[in-house]
Scaffold this motif. Sequence first.
Motif, mmCIF file in Angstrom:
data_model
loop_
_atom_site.group_PDB
_atom_site.id
_atom_site.type_symbol
_atom_site.label_atom_id
_atom_site.label_comp_id
_atom_site.label_asym_id
_atom_site.label_seq_id
_atom_site.Cartn_x
_atom_site.Cartn_y
_atom_site.Cartn_z
ATOM 1 N N SER A 4 0.840 -1.227 -0.118
ATOM 2 C CA SER A 4 -0.093 0.007 -0.001
ATOM 3 C C SER A 4 0.964 1.284 -0.090
ATOM 4 N N SER A 5 0.318 2.229 -0.413
ATOM 5 C CA SER A 5 1.035 3.460 -0.493
ATOM 6 C C SER A 5 1.355 4.156 0.786
ATOM 7 N N ASP A 6 0.737 3.766 1.784
ATOM 8 C CA ASP A 6 0.886 4.254 3.343
ATOM 9 C C ASP A 6 1.661 3.009 3.999
ATOM 10 N N SER A 7 1.911 1.978 3.340
ATOM 11 C CA SER A 7 2.763 0.889 4.226
ATOM 12 C C SER A 7 3.928 1.459 5.171
ATOM 13 N N LYS A 8 3.905 1.004 6.217
ATOM 14 C CA LYS A 8 4.952 1.583 7.011
ATOM 15 C C LYS A 8 5.357 0.628 8.387
ATOM 16 N N ASN A 9 6.285 0.675 8.835
ATOM 17 C CA ASN A 9 6.624 -0.212 10.288
ATOM 18 C C ASN A 9 5.668 0.507 11.252
ATOM 19 N N VAL A 10 5.020 -0.294 12.085
ATOM 20 C CA VAL A 10 4.030 0.387 13.144
ATOM 21 C C VAL A 10 4.605 -0.187 14.185
ATOM 22 N N GLY A 53 1.602 -10.986 8.048
ATOM 23 C CA GLY A 53 2.167 -10.322 9.113
ATOM 24 C C GLY A 53 2.183 -8.867 8.830
ATOM 25 N N LEU A 54 2.887 -8.193 9.588
ATOM 26 C CA LEU A 54 3.150 -6.729 9.256
ATOM 27 C C LEU A 54 3.949 -6.066 8.437
ATOM 28 N N PRO A 55 4.002 -4.802 7.862
ATOM 29 C CA PRO A 55 4.817 -4.339 6.971
ATOM 30 C C PRO A 55 6.295 -4.524 7.471
ATOM 31 N N GLY A 56 7.331 -4.915 6.634
ATOM 32 C CA GLY A 56 8.526 -4.999 7.101
ATOM 33 C C GLY A 56 9.144 -6.128 7.658
ATOM 34 N N SER A 57 8.040 -7.373 7.780
ATOM 35 C CA SER A 57 8.738 -8.645 8.276
ATOM 36 C C SER A 57 8.829 -9.694 7.333
ATOM 37 N N GLY A 89 0.870 -7.273 5.453
ATOM 38 C CA GLY A 89 1.984 -6.090 5.369
ATOM 39 C C GLY A 89 3.204 -6.394 4.744
ATOM 40 N N SER A 90 3.549 -7.949 4.802
ATOM 41 C CA SER A 90 4.721 -8.281 4.070
ATOM 42 C C SER A 90 4.312 -9.133 2.643
ATOM 43 N N ILE A 91 3.319 -9.146 2.201
ATOM 44 C CA ILE A 91 2.985 -10.107 1.224
ATOM 45 C C ILE A 91 3.859 -9.883 0.029
ATOM 46 N N VAL A 92 4.071 -8.884 -0.348
ATOM 47 C CA VAL A 92 4.658 -8.463 -1.657
ATOM 48 C C VAL A 92 6.254 -9.187 -1.535
ATOM 49 N N ALA A 93 6.710 -8.690 -0.273
ATOM 50 C CA ALA A 93 8.151 -9.459 -0.239
ATOM 51 C C ALA A 93 8.120 -10.859 -0.207
ATOM 52 N N LEU A 94 7.106 -11.613 0.356
ATOM 53 C CA LEU A 94 6.972 -13.163 0.289
ATOM 54 C C LEU A 94 6.742 -13.537 -1.161
#
Length: 275
Positions: A4-10, A53-57, A89-94
């Motif tokens: 997402s355009s607002d993806s960030k670590n939380v 999971g969450l962004p960045g993981s 949150g991390s699906i694109v990296a996966l």
Amino acid sequence: MKQSSDSKNVPMTSFSSGHGKEVLPDLYYYTNQIVNVVMIGKPDGEWVLVDCGLPGSGDELIEVAEKRFGKNRPPAAILLTHGHFDHVGSIVALLEKWDVPVYAHELEFPYLTNKQAYPEPDSTVEGGLLAKMAGIYPHEPIDITASLKPLPADGTVPELPAWRWIHAPGHSPGQVVFFREEDKTLLSADAFITVRQDSFYKVLIQKKDVNGPPRYFTTDWKAAKETVQKLRELQPALVISGHGQAMKGAPLRLGLKNLADNFDEVAVPDHGKFV
């Protein structure tokens, strides 16, 4: 593909973060800060990942999977319970690591194909600190169109013949849960959870307690109530929810009965823009 355009670590975590638990020989869950990802399958066989999971993981989750299943052993598929930021949150990296299909309910597709954003999370809702922080949580859509497929209409689950999916709206329009009849195992997503998710302290210590869906993201409380009552009828013996620790036995049975019987008093906030 894109997050997402607002993806960030939380900045949220718990004492369970970074720890996993095998609750059955073919069922393992791992806590990524404050959300669970589930891996279904024995370590020496095929397996399926539920949520991302969450962004960045991404690197963290790949490492966990490789530790359990070995390197170069991608999942046969990824199943999404719904598309909120803490579940995709991390699906694109996966997917950059694993070229596998992703299955979700068609009502979640707008949020997974860059067509529509979720409503902004409600930081005005009754609740604790994590509810008050809700304004910082991502809610814009992701785009995984190339990998996305609809869950079969007959309720079967690809790659998992013993399981079925059940539509569980309320927290999000196309949320689903996964149920295995033979041992009454339920992956309840955020339809009901086993921690008070808006309370910073209870999330931090992961205090077990059957609760309704996270208040700051739930937009349809009538549907959420009907979903909980429907899931109670399954009489689950073991539950892994989207947030909190696995529960079973009398604490689960009694907690779910209380939630279903007293949903308006226990789960629905006194105020909030979706109430």
